[in-house]
Enzyme design. Structure first.
Site, short mmCIF file in Angstrom:
data_model
loop_
_atom_site.label_atom_id
_atom_site.label_comp_id
_atom_site.label_asym_id
_atom_site.label_seq_id
_atom_site.Cartn_x
_atom_site.Cartn_y
_atom_site.Cartn_z
N ASP A 257 -6.48 -1.42 17.80
CA ASP A 257 -5.22 -1.16 17.09
C ASP A 257 -4.67 0.20 17.51
O ASP A 257 -5.29 1.23 17.25
CB ASP A 257 -5.49 -1.19 15.58
N HIS B 56 -14.18 -4.49 11.55
CA HIS B 56 -13.82 -3.14 12.00
C HIS B 56 -15.08 -2.39 12.42
O HIS B 56 -16.00 -2.24 11.62
CB HIS B 56 -13.18 -2.35 10.87
N ASP C 148 -6.40 -3.20 1.70
CA ASP C 148 -5.25 -2.97 0.82
C ASP C 148 -4.46 -4.25 0.53
O ASP C 148 -3.44 -4.20 -0.17
CB ASP C 148 -4.34 -1.85 1.34
N GLU D 26 -3.19 -4.19 19.59
CA GLU D 26 -2.33 -4.38 18.41
C GLU D 26 -1.33 -3.24 18.24
O GLU D 26 -1.69 -2.07 18.44
CB GLU D 26 -3.25 -4.47 17.19
N HIS E 247 -1.81 1.28 16.40
CA HIS E 247 -1.11 1.73 15.18
C HIS E 247 0.22 2.41 15.50
O HIS E 247 0.51 3.50 14.99
CB HIS E 247 -2.04 2.63 14.35
N HIS F 238 -3.10 -9.98 9.23
CA HIS F 238 -3.53 -8.69 8.70
C HIS F 238 -4.47 -8.95 7.52
O HIS F 238 -4.19 -9.77 6.67
CB HIS F 238 -2.25 -8.01 8.21
N TYR G 73 -6.73 7.54 12.99
CA TYR G 73 -6.58 6.28 12.29
C TYR G 73 -7.83 5.40 12.46
O TYR G 73 -8.36 5.28 13.55
CB TYR G 73 -5.36 5.51 12.83
N ARG H 227 -13.15 -5.17 16.14
CA ARG H 227 -12.09 -4.21 16.47
C ARG H 227 -12.77 -2.87 16.66
O ARG H 227 -13.53 -2.42 15.80
CB ARG H 227 -11.12 -4.16 15.30
N ARG I 50 1.05 -11.13 13.04
CA ARG I 50 0.13 -10.46 12.11
C ARG I 50 0.59 -10.43 10.65
O ARG I 50 -0.15 -9.97 9.78
CB ARG I 50 -0.03 -9.00 12.58
N GLU J 105 -8.30 -11.06 10.31
CA GLU J 105 -8.91 -9.73 10.12
C GLU J 105 -9.78 -9.74 8.85
O GLU J 105 -9.41 -10.31 7.84
CB GLU J 105 -7.81 -8.67 9.98
N GLU K 245 2.16 -6.56 11.50
CA GLU K 245 1.63 -6.31 10.15
C GLU K 245 2.66 -5.63 9.26
O GLU K 245 2.56 -5.72 8.05
CB GLU K 245 0.32 -5.51 10.20
N ASN L 1 0.82 -1.23 0.00
CA ASN L 1 0.00 0.00 0.00
C ASN L 1 0.85 1.27 0.00
O ASN L 1 1.69 1.47 0.89
CB ASN L 1 -0.92 -0.03 1.23
N TRP M 136 2.57 7.24 12.16
CA TRP M 136 1.15 7.20 11.75
C TRP M 136 0.55 5.83 12.05
O TRP M 136 1.10 4.82 12.03
CB TRP M 136 0.98 7.49 10.24
O1 LIG Z 1 -4.77 -3.38 11.32
C1 LIG Z 1 -4.90 -3.00 10.18
O2 LIG Z 1 -5.77 -3.38 9.42
C2 LIG Z 1 -3.89 -2.03 9.67
O3 LIG Z 1 -3.33 -1.29 10.70
C3 LIG Z 1 -4.28 -1.24 8.47
O4 LIG Z 1 -5.40 -0.44 8.72
C4 LIG Z 1 -3.09 -0.45 7.96
O5 LIG Z 1 -3.11 0.86 8.43
C5 LIG Z 1 -3.07 -0.45 6.49
O6 LIG Z 1 -3.04 -1.76 6.05
C6 LIG Z 1 -1.91 0.32 5.93
O7 LIG Z 1 -1.77 0.04 4.59
MG LIG Z 2 -3.10 -2.70 12.31
#
Ligand SMILES: O=C(O)[C@H](O)[C@@H](O)[C@H](O)[C@H](O)CO
Ligand SMILES: [Mg+2]
Length: 403
Positions: free
Chosen positions: A211, A122, A317, A237, A213, A313, A159, A147, A284, A340, A263, A37, A403
């Protein structure tokens, strides 16, 4: 089973996907997901310039040898671009081998370890109340695990939460990176309230995930893990950036909240200390970023020694090719945890016809030979590539953050 042709297909049915197709002399072909991605064209160039020319004429049945040829043979080891390119080849070759054996991929891996694959959805909302509505909807759809992410008062974009009400969340949403603002203090003060509200409304049965992140420091992650202990999460996560595996020692010493990571990992070496020290609970890395089935099954086996389970994961994407192969892997792998699930758009599903099914919060594997996912190349041509970037994050004073 000589490889006679191989080529890359880039298509953007709502978002960018990179697919590798490998064709053998007999006409049997396999496909692999090479989507990274926001860095899609880097993998395209790697495949077209360095990998495909070296594949032509090789025996497609020698998956293990081709894996090592591409990994050791590059001299430059690991890294997301290299490992995504190798993964695409690997997934396509396993697809070919399973088709040649006239078996669904899970049979070739060792057969079913379970009847169905539990997924998590999600659930996101601009605030706690709208997040609770999302949970209600997904529980109604049959999900056993969700989630939960909600907007944080005082932070304009966050996010996992769609920009506008009713829209799907898509991280790579602008030509150049969008700039987001982050406040650890506001986040840490808010998240426990979200989980208190979810448990109060939905009780103890449903599995809850979250998550972070990569946005906290180890001691902040420890504080969050402790704060949400009463709500017994399935996992927390990516609570810190994990280049420094040692960070997890500190987090683990402070909290019994289960931890998921990986991930953005692409190699077994990224996990070694985490697993050997029993600092994490779920791995992940998706098949398409971790060198394919050949490598990720080694990570899963190592994880199994330490009671660690898979939780791949599965955002939008990663293409349906990666998801389809993951469902076969999940059906087979002894130490499966969860998968997921972010549903792809109708446009994406039409470009990638597949035989996996979703039912009652679970995926059901298909019985077609191979991994069961194809690509409609004519339809794919209707969706040209458009550059899209993931956002960046800054603290309120302007400092660039994770991020
Ligand atoms: O747990 C998740 O699904 C991930 O954190 C995604 O949301 C990522 O941010 C994304 O795959 C970035 O390309
Ligand atoms: Mg994630």
């Amino acid at each position: 089973m000589k490889i006679s042709d191989a080529y890359v297909i880039v298509t953007s049915p709502g978002r960018n996907f990179v697919t590798l197709k490998i064709v053998t002399e007999s006409g049997t072909y396999g496909i692999g997901d090479a989507t990274l991605n926001g860095r899609e064209m880097a993998v395209v160039a790697y495949l077209e310039e360095h990998v495909i020319p070296a594949l032509i004429g090789r025996d497609a049945s020698r998956i293990e040898d081709i894996w090592h040829y591409l990994y050791r043979g590059a001299y430059w080891r690991r890294g997301p671009v290299t490992m995504s390119a190798i993964a695409a080849v690997d997934l396509a070759l396993w697809d070919i081998k399973a088709k040649a054996a006239d078996m669904p991929l899970y049979q070739l891996l060792g057969g079913k370890s379970r009847e169905r694959v539990m997924t998590y959805a999600h659930c996101t909302g601009k605030d706690i109340e709208s997040c609770l509505e999302e949970v209600e909807t997904h529980v109604g759809l049959g999900y056993r695990a969700v989630r939960v992410q909600a907007g944080i008062p005082g932070i304009p974009t966050i996010y996992g939460v769609a920009k506008r009400e009713g829209e799907r969340y898509e991280p790579a949403d602008s030509d150049l990176p969008a700039e987001h603002v982050w406040s650890t203090e506001k986040y840490l003060n808010h998240v426990p309230k979200l989980f208190a509200a979810v448990r109060e409304r939905f009780g103890d049965e449903i599995h809850l995930l979250h998550d972070v992140h990569h946005r906290l420091t180890p001691i902040e992650a420890a504080r969050l893990g402790k704060a949400v202990e009463p709500y017994h999460l399935f996992w927390l996560e990516d609570c810190v950036p994990a280049e420094n595996q040692e960070s997890f020692r500190l987090i683990r010493q402070h909290t019994t909240t289960p931890l998921a990571v990986g991930e953005v990992f692409n190699s077994i070496h990224d996990y070694r200390e985490l697993l050997e020290n029993q600092w994490i609970d779920y791995i992940r890395t998706p098949l398409s970023h971790g060198g394919g089935i050949t490598h990720v099954r080694r990570i899963a086996d190592l994880a199994g020694l330490y009671h660690v389970r898979t939780g791949f994961h599965g955002p939008t994407d990663l293409s349906p090719v990666c998801l389809g192969a993951a469902i076969h892997f999940d059906t087979w792998v002894p130490n499966f945890g969860i998968q997921e699930h972010m549903p792809h758009t109708e446009e994406t599903d039409a470009v990638f016809p597949h035989d996996y099914r979703f039912e009652d919060g679970h995926f059901l594997v298909g019985e077609a030979p191979g991994h069961g996912v194809d690509i409609d190349e004519e339809l794919a041509k209707q969706y040209p590539y458009k550059r899209a970037s993931l956002p960046v994050n800054r603290l309120e004073d302007g400092t660039l953050w994770h991020w």
